[in-house]
Design a protein around this motif. Structure first.
Motif, mmCIF file in Angstrom:
data_model
loop_
_atom_site.group_PDB
_atom_site.id
_atom_site.type_symbol
_atom_site.label_atom_id
_atom_site.label_comp_id
_atom_site.label_asym_id
_atom_site.label_seq_id
_atom_site.Cartn_x
_atom_site.Cartn_y
_atom_site.Cartn_z
ATOM 1 N N TYR A 512 41.811 32.109 46.695
ATOM 2 C CA TYR A 512 41.061 31.630 45.529
ATOM 3 C C TYR A 512 41.300 32.487 44.282
ATOM 4 O O TYR A 512 40.645 32.295 43.260
ATOM 5 C CB TYR A 512 39.561 31.593 45.844
ATOM 6 N N GLY A 513 42.188 33.465 44.364
ATOM 7 C CA GLY A 513 42.525 34.254 43.180
ATOM 8 C C GLY A 513 41.969 35.664 43.229
ATOM 9 O O GLY A 513 41.207 36.042 44.131
ATOM 10 N N ALA A 514 42.357 36.435 42.210
ATOM 11 C CA ALA A 514 42.039 37.860 42.176
ATOM 12 C C ALA A 514 40.541 38.122 42.062
ATOM 13 O O ALA A 514 39.999 39.008 42.747
ATOM 14 C CB ALA A 514 42.779 38.523 41.021
ATOM 15 N N ILE A 544 42.368 47.602 53.863
ATOM 16 C CA ILE A 544 42.358 46.130 53.765
ATOM 17 C C ILE A 544 42.438 45.703 52.304
ATOM 18 O O ILE A 544 43.183 44.783 51.939
ATOM 19 C CB ILE A 544 41.080 45.556 54.434
ATOM 20 N N ALA A 545 41.659 46.386 51.427
ATOM 21 C CA ALA A 545 41.674 46.061 49.999
ATOM 22 C C ALA A 545 43.048 46.329 49.396
ATOM 23 O O ALA A 545 43.565 45.527 48.601
ATOM 24 C CB ALA A 545 40.606 46.895 49.273
ATOM 25 N N LEU A 546 43.659 47.428 49.787
ATOM 26 C CA LEU A 546 44.986 47.787 49.277
ATOM 27 C C LEU A 546 46.033 46.743 49.680
ATOM 28 O O LEU A 546 46.784 46.237 48.830
ATOM 29 C CB LEU A 546 45.383 49.168 49.805
ATOM 30 N N HIS A 547 46.075 46.380 50.950
ATOM 31 C CA HIS A 547 47.064 45.407 51.435
ATOM 32 C C HIS A 547 46.839 44.027 50.837
ATOM 33 O O HIS A 547 47.798 43.311 50.520
ATOM 34 C CB HIS A 547 47.028 45.343 52.958
ATOM 35 N N SER A 548 45.549 43.648 50.674
ATOM 36 C CA SER A 548 45.245 42.334 50.098
ATOM 37 C C SER A 548 45.757 42.245 48.659
ATOM 38 O O SER A 548 46.318 41.227 48.249
ATOM 39 C CB SER A 548 43.734 42.083 50.131
ATOM 40 N N ILE A 554 49.245 42.369 42.742
ATOM 41 C CA ILE A 554 48.452 42.849 41.599
ATOM 42 C C ILE A 554 48.042 44.304 41.825
ATOM 43 O O ILE A 554 48.196 44.856 42.911
ATOM 44 C CB ILE A 554 47.204 41.962 41.361
ATOM 45 N N ASN A 555 47.506 44.910 40.771
ATOM 46 C CA ASN A 555 47.105 46.312 40.798
ATOM 47 C C ASN A 555 45.983 46.531 41.837
ATOM 48 O O ASN A 555 44.918 45.910 41.746
ATOM 49 C CB ASN A 555 46.619 46.709 39.393
ATOM 50 N N PRO A 556 46.178 47.424 42.804
ATOM 51 C CA PRO A 556 45.158 47.630 43.839
ATOM 52 C C PRO A 556 43.986 48.513 43.393
ATOM 53 O O PRO A 556 42.967 48.576 44.077
ATOM 54 C CB PRO A 556 45.939 48.315 44.957
ATOM 55 N N PHE A 617 40.189 48.541 34.753
ATOM 56 C CA PHE A 617 41.460 48.693 35.479
ATOM 57 C C PHE A 617 42.079 47.295 35.641
ATOM 58 O O PHE A 617 41.825 46.618 36.639
ATOM 59 C CB PHE A 617 41.236 49.335 36.854
ATOM 60 N N PRO A 618 42.846 46.844 34.646
ATOM 61 C CA PRO A 618 43.372 45.462 34.663
ATOM 62 C C PRO A 618 44.215 45.177 35.910
ATOM 63 O O PRO A 618 44.878 46.053 36.463
ATOM 64 C CB PRO A 618 44.238 45.408 33.391
ATOM 65 N N PHE A 619 44.140 43.902 36.326
ATOM 66 C CA PHE A 619 44.936 43.452 37.480
ATOM 67 C C PHE A 619 46.429 43.602 37.185
ATOM 68 O O PHE A 619 47.225 43.816 38.038
ATOM 69 C CB PHE A 619 44.644 41.982 37.817
#
Length: 619
Positions: A512-514, A544-548, A554-556, A617-619
């Motif tokens: 569903y997006g960032a 999990i957040a980093l890999h997603s 996009i920027n993690p 912290f922009p995507f």
């Protein structure tokens, strides 16, 4: 996995209902995990050896010493001067001061340091402490978001980023996020705390608690015509006993106490010894006699025996620091004679309170009259109330041994309320030492070790009357609650429940997006932190957040910040963070109080962060 979730759900229901003590619910949940063989006995009991739990115990002792020495009152009076009469200004000062400390000291340590200060502050301002204590706990967590070392989840996401080859975060990379958290917290907490916490009933004192020491001093006029006499090197008093002076018969004066102590050469470990003016007490040079009576008779006595009158004609109210009547070792209490007492119509001298119980009779209240002079020859009547003076233990013994009278109030409870204010500098030095050891990394001492050192020093340097007084400051309900709930996080991880929940939610929202993914990560972290420790949640969800984020290209960084903030900004339950548990007994909160105040704050904080983090912290 299903059994673990069922046990957790049942525990949550009992926590919310509040019909069973929270520590008992936590212990029952722990036993259920053992009986179902989800945890081994070693794993189940691991919470009781956790550094978090040991730190909590030590911090209760440190906080108790800060209160016992009057240091809390000194600091709170300074804050109160800044706040004036404005309740809003006082609320803001507490939040801002706590957040500032929390940026550099662990949130548990911050709350333990501030809790006695805030309780004293609220009492001085005539506020209910519950209005400030829950916001205090929340503010410590918000302050922790301002720096890299403020809270463990911050360090967890730092390690996750650097391990993946990204640029490390700086010490103040978290500052903008922490300031937003603090602003949101203030805006939301001001109305919620006023709505749900201000109306709480104050704890009612025991109906038998009797009059306070200050009330007794004022009622019997002990603070009026109180004089300090210094026994000089050349004085005729040196080497004499009290009975040899016969000061009461000759001059109509009453020696309340003899005080001796080293007040200058050993300031850090200084002590003040109070001695009862018993007949066989031998006076020494440099002793200070606390005497009540007519000033002219005091001057006559001083001239004859070559003693110095200190501070002129002063009372406790006019010169509180130097001429105060303190009750460190010696106390006062009222006893009322029973109608059937065998002592009725006998004189005070015949009764022999001094010989049998080592206490002095300072006054007699007979209906509305107060008899304060020539008491030895006064006959006591039925219904008389006698004001007695002695060591706290001897006064308590009167209550246990006497059948002809009843001691009014609770002497040992009153003794516990007396602050050892001459030890305030010692407590302040130990507190600062603990903070320094916690803040500076170049000092090779773990936070739990620094707290243990501080707690032990508080006892060894006399900031408590005795070791038992230190033990009494520990709130075992909070300790058992946290210790019994910590293994729950281990059970959730061991059975794979936490991993299944986090993976399902995050993977389902990725398409569903960032923004949807960011919201999913934040609120999943926030939900899990309600049941397992924030550090464990951050360790679980950071990868999990980093890999997603990497899968979406996009920027993690904003996603990892979502994990850190979601793990730290958990306010909806008392056992989600140690600070929440620490303030629970002092504020007399129930589980539902955290839901009413903390849950709306937690949800609003999450919504704000979902939109703010991409801006910072922009995507």
């Amino acid at each position: 996995m299903l059994i673990t979730i069922i046990i957790l759900a049942i525990s949550a229901i009992f926590f919310v209902s509040g019909k069973i003590r929270s520590d008992l619910v936590a212990l029952c949940a722990l036993v259920a995990l053992l009986l179902c063989h989800i945890l081994t006995p070693e794993e189940a009991l691991s919470g009781f050896s956790s550094s978090v739990v040991i730190m909590m115990i030590g911090l209760f002792v440190v906080g108790g010493a800060i209160f016992q020495t009057g240091l809390a009152k000194i600091i709170s009076s300074r804050i109160l001067k800044l706040a004036g009469k404005s309740e809003t200004r006082l609320f803001l000062l507490v939040i801002l001061a706590t957040a500032a400390i929390g940026a550099f000291v662990s949130n548990t340590g911050t709350v333990a340091l501030m809790l006695p200060i805030v309780v004293s502050l609220a009492m001085s301002a005539g506020m209910n402490p519950s209005r400030l204590l829950m916001p205090l706990a929340f503010a410590s967590s918000m302050g922790g978001m301002m720096t890299l070392i403020g809270t463990p989840p911050n360090l967890v996401i730092q390690d996750t980023l650097t391990a993946a080859g990204y640029e490390p975060l700086s010490f103040f990379s978290f500052l903008p996020v922490g300031l937003v958290c603090l602003l949101v917290g203030i805006i939301v907490l001001m109305p919620l705390s006023k709505l749900f916490l201000s109306g709480r009933k104050k704890r009612e004192d025991d109906a038998k608690s009797g009059k306070s020491l200050k009330q007794l001093v004022n009622e019997y006029g002990l603070s009026h015509n109180l004089f300090r006499l210094l026994v000089t090197e050349t004085s005729k008093l040196a080497g004499s006993t009290v009975i040899e002076l016969d000061i009461r018969r000759k001059y109509g004066l009453n020696i309340l106490e003899i005080r001796r102590g080293d007040l200058s050469r050993h300031r850090f470990l200084k002590t003040i010894a109070q001695k009862l003016a018993s007949p066989d007490a031998v006076l020494q040079a440099n002793d200070i006699l606390y005497v009540t009576g007519d000033f002219n008779r005091v001057k006559e006595f001083a001239d004859e025996y070559a003693v110095s009158i200190l501070d002129g004609h002063a009372t406790e109210e006019t010169n509180r620091n130097e001429n105060s009547l303190d009750f460190y070792d010696i106390g006062i209490a009222e006893i009322v004679l029973m109608p059937t007492s065998l002592l009725i119509n006998r004189t005070v001298k015949e009764i022999g309170f001094r010989d049998k119980y080592n206490v002095n009779v300072l006054g007699i209240r007979r209906q509305r009259d107060y008899l304060l002079r020539d008491l030895g020859d006064k006959r006591v009547h039925s219904g008389d109330v006698l004001l007695v003076q002695g060591t706290w233990n001897n006064i308590a013994r009167l209550g246990r041994d006497g059948t002809d009278w009843v001691v009014l109030g609770q002497p040992l409870a009153e003794a516990a309320k007396v602050t050892l204010d001459y030890k305030a500098p010692v407590a302040a030095a130990i507190m600062l030492l603990m903070i320094v050891m916690m803040v500076f990394d170049f000092i090779p001492v773990a936070p739990v070790t620094s707290v243990m050192i501080a707690g032990i020093l508080m006892v060894l340097t006399g900031c408590f009357r005795n070791v038992e007084a230190a033990y009494k400051t520990i709130n075992w309900e909070s300790v058992v609650l946290i210790a019994a709930m910590l293994p729950m996080s281990l059970a959730l991880e061991k059975t794979g429940a936490s991993a299944s929940i986090s993976n399902a939610l995050v993977s389902g929202l990725g398409s569903y997006g960032a923004f949807a993914l960011l919201a999913g990560i934040y609120f999943t972290t926030s939900l899990l932190t309600m049941f397992i420790s924030n550090t464990a949640t951050a360790v679980l969800l950071a990868p999990i957040a980093l890999h997603s984020a990497e899968q979406l290209g996009i920027n993690p960084v904003p996603f990892l910040f979502a994990v850190a903030v979601g793990a730290s900004m958990c306010f909806a339950s008392p056992f989600s963070t140690p600070p929440n548990a620490l303030v629970m007994p002092a504020g007399q909160y129930t589980f539902m109080d955290y839901v009413k105040v903390g849950l709306p704050l937690q949800i609003i904080m999450g919504i704000v962060m979902v939109f703010v983090l991409p801006l910072l912290f922009p995507f």
